[in-house]
Enzyme design. Structure first.
Site, PDB file in Angstrom:
ATOM      1  N   TYR A   1       5.287 -10.364   6.323  1.00 41.79           N
ATOM      2  CA  TYR A   1       5.172  -9.200   6.793  1.00 41.79           C
ATOM      3  C   TYR A   1       5.490  -8.865   8.140  1.00 41.79           C
ATOM      4  CZ  TYR A   1       2.898  -7.831   2.403  1.00 41.79           C
ATOM      5  OH  TYR A   1       2.503  -7.778   0.946  1.00 41.79           O
TER       6      TYR A   1
ATOM      7  N   ASP B   1       0.760  -1.248   0.075  1.00 43.82           N
ATOM      8  CA  ASP B   1      -0.130  -0.086  -0.129  1.00 43.82           C
ATOM      9  C   ASP B   1       0.952   1.233   0.100  1.00 43.82           C
ATOM     10  OD1 ASP B   1      -1.804  -1.717   0.383  1.00 43.82           O
ATOM     11  OD2 ASP B   1      -2.354  -1.504   2.403  1.00 43.82           O
TER      12      ASP B   1
END
Length: 560
Positions: free
Chosen positions: A168, A112
């Site tokens: 992540y 993002d």
């Protein structure tokens, strides 16, 4: 014997047959004409052609200033920068510029806006010759994007389809897990008169939040904020001189708490704080509803003899007890669930909402530029838009006692719609992409696809660009601190979903329908019971009427 005429003219001699020309020899790919050695070398360089190779490129980037990884027309993206660098490096020809499908472009993960990456992988067909391909790429890229290397892969390789898992990492400050740090205004008002008044930080108010009762002009000196005017005011605006002793007492308590706090992690609040002090002559119940009946005390300066004193803070630290609780909260996400509440624009009925998380833990604490961060590592097959940030947002809300732990299991239900807070993007980065199945299948003929060999370079880039950016952003802007103030039931009323049955019925129509059906069944059974009671009563009345008739007939007989 015939006599020949000597004087007869002789016929002209026949012309010689034309000589056939030899066919031209086959033209060679390299020039075979007689030239000097310099000319021959120049012609060889001009006519040499390279072949495209299918490769996987390993690289890292800091996402600040970019609108995400995926290329988007009119936006500054990581892919846009990388495609231009490939063109200027000679890896992509002019006719394929801006057309990634022509060179089979694929990415392992999309990040993002503002999200960084350490182990990102892209694949495609590029001209990697002559040697020095990586150096040419890095020379055409900004410092916050670094290429580590590449690996030759099979012709059918696709970085997105062949990626098994993605890991992540989210760095959350330790003070964000402290229930008493950076509380919202309503919580501070509710704490009045309880004996444990919560603290408002001036730093968050100066960054854009409005704190009731905070007065004084702020000036900056070497990064240290000093308030020049006296903010120790009564509710009517007059100066209150009776609280000077309480100010000194608070300063003494702050010094003592700072000395006692050695092994625990601080809550990271500003050195300038506002404490709400209860007036002894006022009613505690009225103080809960308004600040007009309370006295706001501001500590003007915390600088004494050239040294800055530590503020009064909590004794919270990420020790074994807190670590065990936070990991227990994160374990609710592990497994295959419907995460439609943890993303945007995805319906619960959409198969894409079903995701599988392999592991989620937070066992490591790192110190970056004086701020302690908890390292939250999540490994899954794939993730949706904002999914990880929402997972962290709800976990932090539960850890700060803003929501019950049972709300996580409720949010994973398919028939429930809940608005979940989204954690800031600055602390999130893609750590590594894994290709276990590919490596197992092609281990005998192709190189292994992993970050092995790039660990040191990746670690240096991470500490220099990503970790430093996360810490400096928190120091300068207080992104996480400001976000913590929004974790309240006014902004997120669904945080009280489990404890509020009316809200549960409104959010869960099926549950509401079920409750209504159960209530209807109960009412119908009660009606049936009442009808049966009425029938019983009517039969009793009939029996009484029959007995009365019998008695009347007996009376008539006696009279006769």
């Amino acid at each position: 014997m015939e006599n020949t005429d000597i004087n007869a003219p002789k016929s002209p001699p026949l012309p010689p047959p034309p000589q056939q020309e030899e066919p031209d020899s086959k033209r060679l790919k390299m020039s075979s004409t007689t030239t000097t050695s310099d000319d021959e070398a120049a012609n060889t360089t001009q006519k040499q052609r390279y072949k495209r190779r299918k490769i996987a490129i390993f690289f890292a980037y800091c996402g600040v200033g970019y609108q995400g990884m995926q290329k988007n027309p009119g936006a500054k993206t990581i892919e846009g920068e990388l495609e231009e660098a490939l063109f200027h490096s000679g890896a992509v020809p002019e006719q394929d510029r801006g057309m990634p499908k022509r060179f089979e472009w694929a990415r392992s993960a999309r990040t993002d806006k503002g999200v960084s990456a350490v182990g990102q992988v892209v694949s495609g067909r590029f001209y990697i010759d002559p040697p020095g391909f990586i150096d040419r790429l890095n020379s055409n890229l900004p410092a916050q994007i670094r290429i580590f290397g590449y690996r030759r892969v099979t012709a059918s390789f696709n970085a997105k389809k062949f990626c098994d898992r993605r890991r992540y990492v989210y760095l959350i400050p330790v003070f964000a897990l402290d229930p008493s740090s950076h509380k919202d205004r309503e919580s501070v008002l509710a704490s009045l008169g309880s004996g444990q008044e919560l603290v408002k930080c001036f730093e968050c108010s100066e960054r854009g939040r409005k704190v009731i009762g905070a007065m004084g002009k702020r000036t900056y000196q070497l990064g240290m904020s000093v308030y020049s005017e006296n903010a120790n005011l009564k509710s009517n605006g007059d100066v209150d001189n009776t609280n000077s002793e309480s100010i000194e007492e608070e300063k003494t308590n702050a010094d003592e708490s700072a000395k006692e706090k050695q092994d625990c992690v601080g809550n990271g609040v500003s050195e300038n704080v506002v404490e709400v002090v209860l007036n002894e002559n006022t009613d505690s119940n009225s103080n809960v509803g308004s600040l007009n009946d309370s006295k706001v005390v501001e500590e003007e300066e915390r600088v004494h003899n050239g040294e800055e004193k530590s503020p009064k803070g909590s004794e919270f630290c990420y020790c074994e007890k807190e670590k065990e609780r936070f990991n227990r909260i994160l374990k609710h996400y592990v497994g295959s669930h419907n995460f439609h509440n943890f993303t945007t624009r995805t319906k619960a009925e959409d198969p894409a909402a079903q995701r599988y998380i392999i592991s989620f833990d937070a066992n490591t604490v790192v110190n970056v530029e004086g701020i302690e961060f908890v390292k939250c590592e999540v490994v899954g097959q794939s993730f949706m838009l904002h999914q990880i940030r929402k997972l962290i947002g709800l976990a932090v809300a539960v850890m700060r006692n803003c929501a019950p732990e049972s709300l996580i299991e409720t949010a994973l239900q398919k028939n429930v719609n809940i608005n979940i807070p989204t954690a800031p993007e600055v602390g999130l980065y893609l750590d590594e992409c894994f290709f276990a199945s590919y490596n197992q299948k092609w281990k005998d003929t192709h190189e292994e696809l992993s970050m092995k060999g790039y660990e040191e370079e990746a670690e240096n880039f991470k500490m220099k660009h990503i970790y430093s950016h996360i810490a400096s952003t928190e120091h300068k802007e207080g992104v996480v601190a400001l976000w913590l103030h929004s974790l309240n039931h006014r902004n997120y009323p669904d945080l009280g979903y489990v404890n509020n049955p009316d809200l549960s019925a409104a959010k869960n129509p099926e549950l509401s329908t079920g409750n209504n059906a159960a209530a209807a069944d109960k009412n119908s059974s009660e009606v049936k019971e009442m009808d049966s009671t009425a029938d019983k009563d009517s039969s009793g009345v009939k029996e009484m009427d029959g007995a009365a008739d019998k008695n009347s007939s007996e009376v008539k007989e006696m009279a006769e």
